[in-house]
Design a protein around this motif. Sequence first.
Motif, PDB file in Angstrom:
ATOM      1  N   ARG A 154       0.832  -1.211   0.000  1.00 16.13           N
ATOM      2  CA  ARG A 154       0.000   0.000   0.000  1.00 16.13           C
ATOM      3  C   ARG A 154       0.863   1.256   0.000  1.00 16.13           C
ATOM      4  NH1 ARG A 154      -4.175   0.408   4.633  1.00 16.13           N
ATOM      5  NH2 ARG A 154      -4.763   2.229   3.371  1.00 16.13           N
ATOM      6  N   ALA A 155       1.905   1.253   0.825  1.00 15.02           N
ATOM      7  CA  ALA A 155       2.810   2.403   0.848  1.00 15.02           C
ATOM      8  C   ALA A 155       3.480   2.583  -0.511  1.00 15.02           C
ATOM      9  CB  ALA A 155       3.871   2.223   1.936  1.00 15.02           C
ATOM     10  N   GLY A 156       3.855   1.464  -1.144  1.00 13.22           N
ATOM     11  CA  GLY A 156       4.446   1.538  -2.463  1.00 13.22           C
ATOM     12  C   GLY A 156       3.495   2.131  -3.488  1.00 13.22           C
ATOM     13  N   ALA A 157       2.213   1.798  -3.373  1.00 16.09           N
ATOM     14  CA  ALA A 157       1.220   2.361  -4.282  1.00 16.09           C
ATOM     15  C   ALA A 157       1.115   3.872  -4.099  1.00 16.09           C
ATOM     16  CB  ALA A 157      -0.136   1.695  -4.045  1.00 16.09           C
ATOM     17  N   VAL A 158       1.097   4.328  -2.849  1.00 15.04           N
ATOM     18  CA  VAL A 158       1.047   5.775  -2.589  1.00 15.04           C
ATOM     19  C   VAL A 158       2.259   6.465  -3.206  1.00 15.04           C
ATOM     20  CG1 VAL A 158       1.119   7.547  -0.801  1.00 15.04           C
ATOM     21  CG2 VAL A 158      -0.318   5.525  -0.481  1.00 15.04           C
ATOM     22  N   ALA A 159       3.442   5.921  -2.961  1.00 17.26           N
ATOM     23  CA  ALA A 159       4.663   6.539  -3.481  1.00 17.26           C
ATOM     24  C   ALA A 159       4.669   6.560  -5.003  1.00 17.26           C
ATOM     25  CB  ALA A 159       5.893   5.795  -2.960  1.00 17.26           C
ATOM     26  N   THR A 160       4.188   5.495  -5.634  1.00 18.87           N
ATOM     27  CA  THR A 160       4.185   5.426  -7.094  1.00 18.87           C
ATOM     28  C   THR A 160       3.211   6.432  -7.692  1.00 18.87           C
ATOM     29  OG1 THR A 160       4.794   3.082  -7.030  1.00 18.87           O
ATOM     30  CG2 THR A 160       3.819   3.905  -9.065  1.00 18.87           C
ATOM     31  N   GLU A 183      11.749  10.605  -9.830  1.00 21.22           N
ATOM     32  CA  GLU A 183      12.521   9.371  -9.996  1.00 21.22           C
ATOM     33  C   GLU A 183      12.767   8.693  -8.653  1.00 21.22           C
ATOM     34  OE1 GLU A 183      15.977  10.768 -11.989  1.00 21.22           O
ATOM     35  OE2 GLU A 183      15.011  10.855 -13.975  1.00 21.22           O
ATOM     36  N   ARG A 184      13.084   9.500  -7.619  1.00 25.64           N
ATOM     37  CA  ARG A 184      13.323   8.914  -6.300  1.00 25.64           C
ATOM     38  C   ARG A 184      12.047   8.307  -5.729  1.00 25.64           C
ATOM     39  NH1 ARG A 184      16.519  13.616  -5.602  1.00 25.64           N
ATOM     40  NH2 ARG A 184      14.881  14.612  -4.377  1.00 25.64           N
ATOM     41  N   LEU A 185      10.922   9.001  -5.910  1.00 25.12           N
ATOM     42  CA  LEU A 185       9.652   8.492  -5.406  1.00 25.12           C
ATOM     43  C   LEU A 185       9.252   7.207  -6.127  1.00 25.12           C
ATOM     44  CD1 LEU A 185       7.707  11.841  -5.050  1.00 25.12           C
ATOM     45  CD2 LEU A 185       7.999  10.167  -3.220  1.00 25.12           C
ATOM     46  N   LEU A 186       9.475   7.170  -7.442  1.00 27.11           N
ATOM     47  CA  LEU A 186       9.151   5.958  -8.189  1.00 27.11           C
ATOM     48  C   LEU A 186      10.019   4.790  -7.726  1.00 27.11           C
ATOM     49  CD1 LEU A 186       7.498   4.663 -10.434  1.00 27.11           C
ATOM     50  CD2 LEU A 186       9.275   5.371 -12.056  1.00 27.11           C
ATOM     51  N   SER A 187      11.290   5.059  -7.507  1.00 25.35           N
ATOM     52  CA  SER A 187      12.185   4.021  -7.007  1.00 25.35           C
ATOM     53  C   SER A 187      11.740   3.532  -5.636  1.00 25.35           C
ATOM     54  CB  SER A 187      13.621   4.556  -6.938  1.00 25.35           C
ATOM     55  OG  SER A 187      14.497   3.595  -6.399  1.00 25.35           O
ATOM     56  N   THR A 188      11.363   4.472  -4.768  1.00 28.62           N
ATOM     57  CA  THR A 188      10.885   4.097  -3.437  1.00 28.62           C
ATOM     58  C   THR A 188       9.625   3.255  -3.531  1.00 28.62           C
ATOM     59  OG1 THR A 188      11.842   6.067  -2.402  1.00 28.62           O
ATOM     60  CG2 THR A 188      10.027   4.993  -1.236  1.00 28.62           C
ATOM     61  N   GLY A 189       8.713   3.654  -4.398  1.00 21.53           N
ATOM     62  CA  GLY A 189       7.485   2.889  -4.572  1.00 21.53           C
ATOM     63  C   GLY A 189       7.762   1.474  -5.029  1.00 21.53           C
ATOM     64  N   GLU A 190       8.641   1.332  -6.005  1.00 23.44           N
ATOM     65  CA  GLU A 190       8.986   0.002  -6.510  1.00 23.44           C
ATOM     66  C   GLU A 190       9.660  -0.839  -5.426  1.00 23.44           C
ATOM     67  OE1 GLU A 190      11.372   1.096  -9.818  1.00 23.44           O
ATOM     68  OE2 GLU A 190       9.672   1.282 -11.212  1.00 23.44           O
TER      69      GLU A 190
END
Length: 205
Positions: A154-160, A183-190
């Motif tokens: 769920r946290a990954g979905a928010v970040a993505t 880019e950092r947020l997408l990486s964190t989400g993944e």
Amino acid sequence: MSGSSPRFRRPASLYPSVADQLPGDPDPGTASDLAHSSASALLDGVFHSEDPEVVQRVLTLAAREGLGDLATLWSRAPATTLPGALWRLYVLHTWVQRAGDDVVLRYRQGSRTVPGLRYLSGLSEPPDVDEVRRTMDDILRGAFTGDLGMALIRAGAVATIVAHGTAHLADSSPEEGLTAQAERLLSTGEELVAAGRHAEAGTLD
């Protein structure tokens, strides 16, 4: 002191079983072991506790102590390990609590691009600041008291979603640094989603 390593400050308000494992300046050679053992102790201690005050202390740990102590413990751990996953979760949670208005703006922009992730985030459409903050509280609480894998996903979905929204803003805003933030947020989400999958499979060590 010049030439010496910085003093490691023991976070006294941590769950006692975690604090007991922090003897002082951690030896670089044992940093990985300390990261894993402290993360496991914190998670296990809260999961098996029936004291609501213990859960609340963990939820507000970063707000009270800052991210410095957690960074010392966990920030260098790989994303698909327990300390690495908890570090990323706490960083995301802290940012949402501090920059709620900005997060909502980016989320609303991003949810149009990746609508399929909205149900994973658990947020309504469109969310307001209070809901976003409550949701991140619920996700963090769920990581310690419920389903760790689902909380991380769920946290990954928010970040993505927020990453996509940040990318949209970067296309139309003169503000510097938005593309790098996206880019950092997408990486964190993944990374959070990958950690969640490992947790579900029982391989998040």
